[in-house]
Design an enzyme around this catalytic site. Structure first.
Site, PDB file in Angstrom:
ATOM      1  N   TRP A  67     -54.525 -35.340  31.558  1.00 51.00           N
ATOM      2  CA  TRP A  67     -55.112 -36.028  31.179  1.00 51.00           C
ATOM      3  C   TRP A  67     -54.951 -37.571  31.449  1.00 51.00           C
ATOM      4  CZ3 TRP A  67     -58.899 -35.469  33.891  1.00 51.00           C
ATOM      5  CH2 TRP A  67     -59.364 -34.352  33.669  1.00 51.00           C
ATOM      6  N   LYS A  72     -68.309 -33.754  27.290  1.00 48.41           N
ATOM      7  CA  LYS A  72     -67.678 -32.940  26.300  1.00 48.41           C
ATOM      8  C   LYS A  72     -68.318 -32.838  24.792  1.00 48.41           C
ATOM      9  CE  LYS A  72     -64.030 -33.014  29.240  1.00 48.41           C
ATOM     10  NZ  LYS A  72     -63.455 -34.322  29.801  1.00 48.41           N
ATOM     11  N   ASP A 120     -57.980 -42.750  25.256  1.00 50.69           N
ATOM     12  CA  ASP A 120     -58.912 -41.706  25.777  1.00 50.69           C
ATOM     13  C   ASP A 120     -59.281 -40.353  24.881  1.00 50.69           C
ATOM     14  OD1 ASP A 120     -60.256 -39.742  27.218  1.00 50.69           O
ATOM     15  OD2 ASP A 120     -58.237 -39.890  28.472  1.00 50.69           O
TER      16      ASP A 120
END
Ligand SMILES: *Cc1c(COP(=O)(O)O)cnc(C)c1O
Length: 361
Positions: free
Chosen positions: A103, A196, A172
């Site tokens: 990511w 999530k 993030d």
């Protein structure tokens, strides 16, 4: 309650059952209005109250100081990979990124479209098995911000201590937001896709320091400017109503159990149970270096790929679902976010012990 499996999926991921049940009712009839949640106007006072409540709960649970805006956006966490540099990086200027996994790498690729990106640290040569200590990288003096991923969902690593910097700090937190108590005032911008730890896919939470809203260049599309959404209370266009409503219910649930201090303790307890089994022998090998271990995603390998396939198949038969590791690293991964119950973790470790006994190498 219908038969529920233990869902170790990395995202979308397991949610509190009460939230699912309440949402099912909302979908059919929202607050007794004779309309379902998908049918009601996003500008109705009933739905506006949901948005306000969601923000209020998030502010309370994360202790977000005054001077920050909370935005509910679409386009997933992945859209933040370009919105961050598009809004915050001046033309031709530098930003520093820490490359700690898939990511982070994707965010770096997007940022490179906008400026001069300094990758100050990378654990890629070790297949992203750790996150750095502060003394392992230097932040370029001209950098306008430092960007890092607080929990690396795929590799199962997590910053236990956040970077410290004089420059803007951006994170993030898609896979560990609200999993622990943090000091929001240290950050300039935090973002998280909901699927999530917060709710369903479809909404991305952005927490941004207000003074940064005016930094964006003129020539960017209206929808992609943070200020557009901040000015309109995330109601510039139709928001993802269902997703926001579910996030609201998840936050009520979290508040009900005692907030981030309580969930942090539970998360530490849950992950410790799995790491203990890994550390008690050599059958299960954790991917993450010990000081970088995640409390959210535990990535591990068995002695061979064949045993891994057998492990995943037999676990599924036992009601332990979603244990296959991400395709980029293989092996197994147990995602044990806030809503994942401790009983499920105990079932997993019991299964791990039995499997190792039955299939010695
Ligand atoms: C899942 C994930 C993303 C991508 O989220 P999308 O909403 O699918 O774009 C980004 N960052 C992290 C840390 C993630 O875990």
């Amino acid at each position: 309650m219908p038969q529920r499996v233990c869902n170790f999926s990395a995202g979308p991921a397991t949610l509190p059952y009460d939230v699912l049940e309440q949402t099912a009712k909302d979908v059919v009839d929202f607050q007794g209005l004779g309309m379902g949640l998908m049918e009601v106007s996003h500008r109705s006072k009933e739905f506006m109250a949901v948005v306000d409540r969601t923000e209020e709960l998030l502010r309370e649970l994360m202790q977000i100081p005054n001077g920050y805006k909370v935005l509910f956006l679409q386009g997933g966490a992945s859209s933040q990979f370009f919105m961050v540099p598009m809004n915050l990086l001046s033309i031709g200027k530098k930003a520093t990124y820490l490359n700690t996994g898939t990511w982070a790498k994707k965010a770096i690729k997007e940022a490179q479209l906008f400026g001069d990106i300094d990758v100050a640290y990378s654990s890629e040569a070790d297949n992203f098995n750790r996150v750095p200590h502060q003394d392992e990288y230097t932040i370029n003096e001209e950098s306008e911000y430092l960007y890092f991923v607080s929990n690396n969902t795929i590799f199962g690593t997590q910053f236990q201590k956040f970077p410290e910097t004089e420059t803007l700090l951006i994170s993030d937190m898609s896979s560990d937001i609200l999993s622990r108590t943090i000091d929001v005032s240290k950050f300039s911008l935090i973002f998280a896709g909901a699927q999530k730890n917060l709710g369903p896919a479809g909404v991305t939470v952005v927490i941004i320091r207000e003074d940064l809203l005016s930094r964006a260049q003129e020539a960017i599309p209206t929808m992609l400017k943070y200020s557009t959404h901040a000015d309109k209370g995330s109601m510039f266009n139709t928001p993802p109503c269902i997703a926001i409503s579910v996030v609201c219910r998840v936050l009520e649930w979290l508040k009900g159990i005692g907030g981030t201090d309580v969930i942090q303790q539970r998360n530490e307890q849950k992950s410790a149970i799995v790491y203990e089994v890994m550390d008690s022998g050599s059958y299960y090998r954790g991917h993450a270096a010990k000081d970088s271990r995640s409390h959210m995603n535990v990535s591990f390998n068995l002695p061979s790929p064949e045993l891994e396939a057998q492990f995943i198949a037999e676990a599924t038969d036992e009601g332990l679902h979603g244990l296959k590791g991400h395709r980029s690293i293989g092996g197994c991964r147990a995602s044990i976010y806030n809503a994942f119950p401790i009983e499920g973790v105990q079932k997993l470790t019991h299964f791990m012990e039995m499997f190792a006994q039955k299939n010695p190498v």
